[in-house]
Design a protein around this motif. Sequence first.
Motif, PDB file in Angstrom:
ATOM      1  N   SER A 164       0.856  -1.205   0.000  1.00 23.66           N
ATOM      2  CA  SER A 164       0.000   0.000   0.000  1.00 23.66           C
ATOM      3  C   SER A 164       0.875   1.231   0.000  1.00 23.66           C
ATOM      4  N   ASP A 212      -7.957   4.171   4.432  1.00 23.18           N
ATOM      5  CA  ASP A 212      -7.071   3.014   4.466  1.00 23.18           C
ATOM      6  C   ASP A 212      -7.778   1.907   5.252  1.00 23.18           C
ATOM      7  N   THR A 231      -4.527  -4.283   1.537  1.00 23.28           N
ATOM      8  CA  THR A 231      -3.190  -4.867   1.400  1.00 23.28           C
ATOM      9  C   THR A 231      -3.242  -6.390   1.529  1.00 23.28           C
ATOM     10  N   SER A 271      -0.833  -7.725   3.114  1.00 21.15           N
ATOM     11  CA  SER A 271       0.131  -7.914   4.206  1.00 21.15           C
ATOM     12  C   SER A 271      -0.493  -8.322   5.530  1.00 21.15           C
TER      13      SER A 271
HETATM   14  N1  PMP Z   1      -1.811   0.892   6.001  1.00 18.50           N
HETATM   15  C1  PMP Z   1      -1.818   0.691   7.318  1.00 18.50           C
HETATM   16  C2  PMP Z   1      -2.892   1.299   8.141  1.00 18.50           C
HETATM   17  C3  PMP Z   1      -0.814  -0.078   7.914  1.00 18.50           C
HETATM   18  O1  PMP Z   1      -0.820  -0.255   9.239  1.00 18.50           O
HETATM   19  C4  PMP Z   1       0.202  -0.642   7.115  1.00 18.50           C
HETATM   20  C5  PMP Z   1       1.349  -1.450   7.644  1.00 18.50           C
HETATM   21  N2  PMP Z   1       1.595  -1.485   8.945  1.00 18.50           N
HETATM   22  C6  PMP Z   1       0.157  -0.397   5.747  1.00 18.50           C
HETATM   23  C7  PMP Z   1      -0.863   0.368   5.216  1.00 18.50           C
HETATM   24  C8  PMP Z   1       1.249  -0.887   4.841  1.00 18.50           C
HETATM   25  O2  PMP Z   1       0.846  -1.940   4.139  1.00 18.50           O
HETATM   26  P1  PMP Z   1       1.759  -2.600   3.001  1.00 18.50           P
HETATM   27  O3  PMP Z   1       2.474  -3.722   3.646  1.00 18.50           O
HETATM   28  O4  PMP Z   1       0.759  -3.033   1.989  1.00 18.50           O
HETATM   29  O5  PMP Z   1       2.697  -1.543   2.468  1.00 18.50           O
END
Ligand code: PMP
Length: 352
Positions: free
Chosen positions: A77, A176, A203, A205
């Motif tokens: 993201s 987000d 994401t 992730s």
């Molecule tokens: N948005 C939020 C609210 C997050 O907490 C995080 C990661 N801790 C991300 C985005 C980042 O996600 P990505 O691994 O897709 O870069």
Amino acid sequence: MKPLNELTRPNIWALKPYSSARDEYSGKEASVFLDANENPYNTPNNRYPDPLQRELKALIAPAKGVRTGQIFLGNGSDEAIDLVYRCFTCPGKDNVVAIDPTYGMYQVCADINDVEYRPVRLDERFQLSAERLLAAGDERTKVIWICSPNNPTGNLMDRQEVLQVLREFQGIVVIDEAYSDFSSERPFRLELDEHPNLIVLNTFSKAWGCAAIRLGMAFASEAIIGILNKVKYPYNVNRLTQEAAIGQLEQQHEVRQWVTTLLEERERLAGEFARLPLCRTVFPTDANFFLARVTDATAIYRYLVDAGIIVRNRTNVTLCQDCLRVTIGTRPENDALLEALRKWNPEPPLNN
Ligand code: PMP
């Protein structure tokens, strides 16, 4: 909402994007590819990946309830966050407004892009006020950043307040929803058609268990996605990542099972944590972590590090004094945390 051409950085609006060999030809029937200066040996890594990740988007669209044209994919993201600045703000001129506290990359990317960042403090329940967010902006405010469930606080933002921001703000609203898989609330990505100024971030992730492959998603109107696609690197999502994500999308039952297990563990761990003598408050959460106020966050954080257990010390973050952020792990990992904390014995105060 202002027209997109007024919101977009003028050179980006006018930009003629790079056209790669794979943009100009994408057909399945051809079998001789002499167009991209690739090496004909070492299949499949010799070939450039699909710049628009069509096969992957065709699987993401039904899984997320959006159309393929409403999807942007990037290197986490974080790529989408940076692209929002590069597409919709002018360095040294425009500003953005964001809830505070929230995920740190919105500010870091503002600073990298030399765009003024205006944080607006949440209330003591970590809730936003639409009126205060809107009042923090001016005619040069291009983007409002909202994170729901929010990091590091874990709570969902009040839906009515978010809707008011979406209705009244004339620029882009980014929500987000990195943690929305852990919440039972209807995600805003299902309302893209009602809000032309909305960009939702997701994401791979978190719930999808794929932080290592670096795959982030932005969902928005076809017009906004078209602008993000113009600016991204041509092959921003590599073949290995696309393949791993396709594999995970074919195993969605596994993701659902992880979420169920983590929600049960969240309930148990948060309950046990709240009973520890060192705990003052466990704040309500809709994410795969919780924020807790403890007697002495820094001392407890250091004690846990010595025990080989890492949580996040958020004591220096707005409204988070003496707070630790705890990610939900496996049952044995959560038990290890609880066991260590039950043995926590703060230094008695000196009697003099
Ligand atoms: N948005 C939020 C609210 C997050 O907490 C995080 C990661 N801790 C991300 C985005 C980042 O996600 P990505 O691994 O897709 O870069």
